[in-house]
Design a protein around this motif. Structure first.
Motif, PDB file in Angstrom:
ATOM      1  N   PRO A 132       0.823  -1.216   0.000  1.00  0.00           N
ATOM      2  CA  PRO A 132       0.000   0.000   0.000  1.00  0.00           C
ATOM      3  C   PRO A 132       0.855   1.264   0.000  1.00  0.00           C
ATOM      4  CG  PRO A 132      -0.032  -1.040   2.153  1.00  0.00           C
ATOM      5  CD  PRO A 132       0.716  -1.959   1.242  1.00  0.00           C
ATOM      6  N   ASP A 133       0.292   2.329  -0.545  1.00  0.00           N
ATOM      7  CA  ASP A 133       0.981   3.615  -0.590  1.00  0.00           C
ATOM      8  C   ASP A 133       0.750   4.439   0.677  1.00  0.00           C
ATOM      9  OD1 ASP A 133       2.041   3.154  -3.097  1.00  0.00           O
ATOM     10  OD2 ASP A 133       0.312   4.011  -4.135  1.00  0.00           O
ATOM     11  N   ASP A 134       0.000   3.921   1.616  1.00  0.00           N
ATOM     12  CA  ASP A 134      -0.289   4.655   2.844  1.00  0.00           C
ATOM     13  C   ASP A 134       0.983   4.856   3.655  1.00  0.00           C
ATOM     14  OD1 ASP A 134      -2.908   4.390   2.010  1.00  0.00           O
ATOM     15  OD2 ASP A 134      -3.328   2.694   3.351  1.00  0.00           O
ATOM     16  N   ASP A 135       0.965   5.872   4.527  1.00  0.00           N
ATOM     17  CA  ASP A 135       2.097   6.107   5.419  1.00  0.00           C
ATOM     18  C   ASP A 135       2.145   5.011   6.476  1.00  0.00           C
ATOM     19  OD1 ASP A 135       2.909   8.429   4.158  1.00  0.00           O
ATOM     20  OD2 ASP A 135       1.644   9.722   5.408  1.00  0.00           O
ATOM     21  N   TYR A 136       3.378   4.701   6.923  1.00  0.00           N
ATOM     22  CA  TYR A 136       3.548   3.728   8.001  1.00  0.00           C
ATOM     23  C   TYR A 136       3.086   4.337   9.323  1.00  0.00           C
ATOM     24  CZ  TYR A 136       6.416   0.725   5.024  1.00  0.00           C
ATOM     25  OH  TYR A 136       6.868  -0.105   4.030  1.00  0.00           O
ATOM     26  N   ASP A 137       2.688   3.492  10.207  1.00  0.00           N
ATOM     27  CA  ASP A 137       2.348   3.910  11.568  1.00  0.00           C
ATOM     28  C   ASP A 137       3.608   4.485  12.212  1.00  0.00           C
ATOM     29  OD1 ASP A 137       1.282   4.224  14.076  1.00  0.00           O
ATOM     30  OD2 ASP A 137       1.174   2.077  14.529  1.00  0.00           O
ATOM     31  N   PRO A 138       3.552   5.661  12.826  1.00  0.00           N
ATOM     32  CA  PRO A 138       4.741   6.258  13.442  1.00  0.00           C
ATOM     33  C   PRO A 138       5.400   5.348  14.476  1.00  0.00           C
ATOM     34  CG  PRO A 138       2.969   7.861  13.356  1.00  0.00           C
ATOM     35  CD  PRO A 138       2.397   6.559  12.907  1.00  0.00           C
ATOM     36  N   ALA A 171       9.657   3.916  15.840  1.00  0.00           N
ATOM     37  CA  ALA A 171       9.988   4.405  17.182  1.00  0.00           C
ATOM     38  C   ALA A 171      11.431   4.112  17.588  1.00  0.00           C
ATOM     39  CB  ALA A 171       9.022   3.792  18.192  1.00  0.00           C
ATOM     40  N   ASP A 172      11.955   2.941  17.299  1.00  0.00           N
ATOM     41  CA  ASP A 172      13.308   2.606  17.739  1.00  0.00           C
ATOM     42  C   ASP A 172      14.351   2.700  16.617  1.00  0.00           C
ATOM     43  OD1 ASP A 172      12.352   0.467  16.343  1.00  0.00           O
ATOM     44  OD2 ASP A 172      13.154  -1.053  17.688  1.00  0.00           O
ATOM     45  N   ALA A 173      14.012   3.337  15.510  1.00  0.00           N
ATOM     46  CA  ALA A 173      14.942   3.467  14.382  1.00  0.00           C
ATOM     47  C   ALA A 173      15.841   4.667  14.574  1.00  0.00           C
ATOM     48  CB  ALA A 173      14.159   3.606  13.085  1.00  0.00           C
ATOM     49  N   GLU A 174      17.067   4.554  14.124  1.00  0.00           N
ATOM     50  CA  GLU A 174      18.019   5.665  14.185  1.00  0.00           C
ATOM     51  C   GLU A 174      18.065   6.338  12.825  1.00  0.00           C
ATOM     52  OE1 GLU A 174      21.820   4.456  15.600  1.00  0.00           O
ATOM     53  OE2 GLU A 174      20.968   3.215  17.178  1.00  0.00           O
ATOM     54  N   HIS A 175      18.367   7.598  12.823  1.00  0.00           N
ATOM     55  CA  HIS A 175      18.459   8.367  11.585  1.00  0.00           C
ATOM     56  C   HIS A 175      19.890   8.336  11.090  1.00  0.00           C
ATOM     57  CE1 HIS A 175      14.392   9.945  11.759  1.00  0.00           C
ATOM     58  NE2 HIS A 175      14.558  10.108  13.055  1.00  0.00           N
TER      59      HIS A 175
END
Length: 86
Positions: free
Chosen positions: A68-74, A78-82
């Protein structure tokens, strides 16, 4: 004529030869030359199978999955690093 058509014609010819050889074997019995022809046919069929695998495109494995093209749930992030930012 395409390679696929040539392969299909060859496959059909081998099937027709197999049918004819089986009829011949039923008529004359397990004659040595008939058995040798059947062995040759088996080898030709195996060679054709290998050739088909090399020159025909492989079919897609499994089924297609719609993403789906929908946005992921925030909360998913939550535990991802930039990495790479800053």
């Amino acid at each position: 004529m395409t390679i696929s058509e040539d392969l299909d014609r060859t496959r059909a010819a081998l099937l027709a030869l197999e049918k004819a050889l089986m009829a011949l074997r039923n008529r004359v019995g397990p004659h040595l030359d008939v058995l040798r022809l059947l062995d040759d046919l088996e080898r030709c069929t195996a060679d054709l199978r290998r050739l088909e695998q090399q020159v025909r495109p492989a079919p897609l494995a499994g089924e297609l999955v719609a993403i789906p093209d929908d946005d992921y749930d925030p909360d998913f992030w939550a535990d991802a690093e930039h990495e790479g930012l800053g």
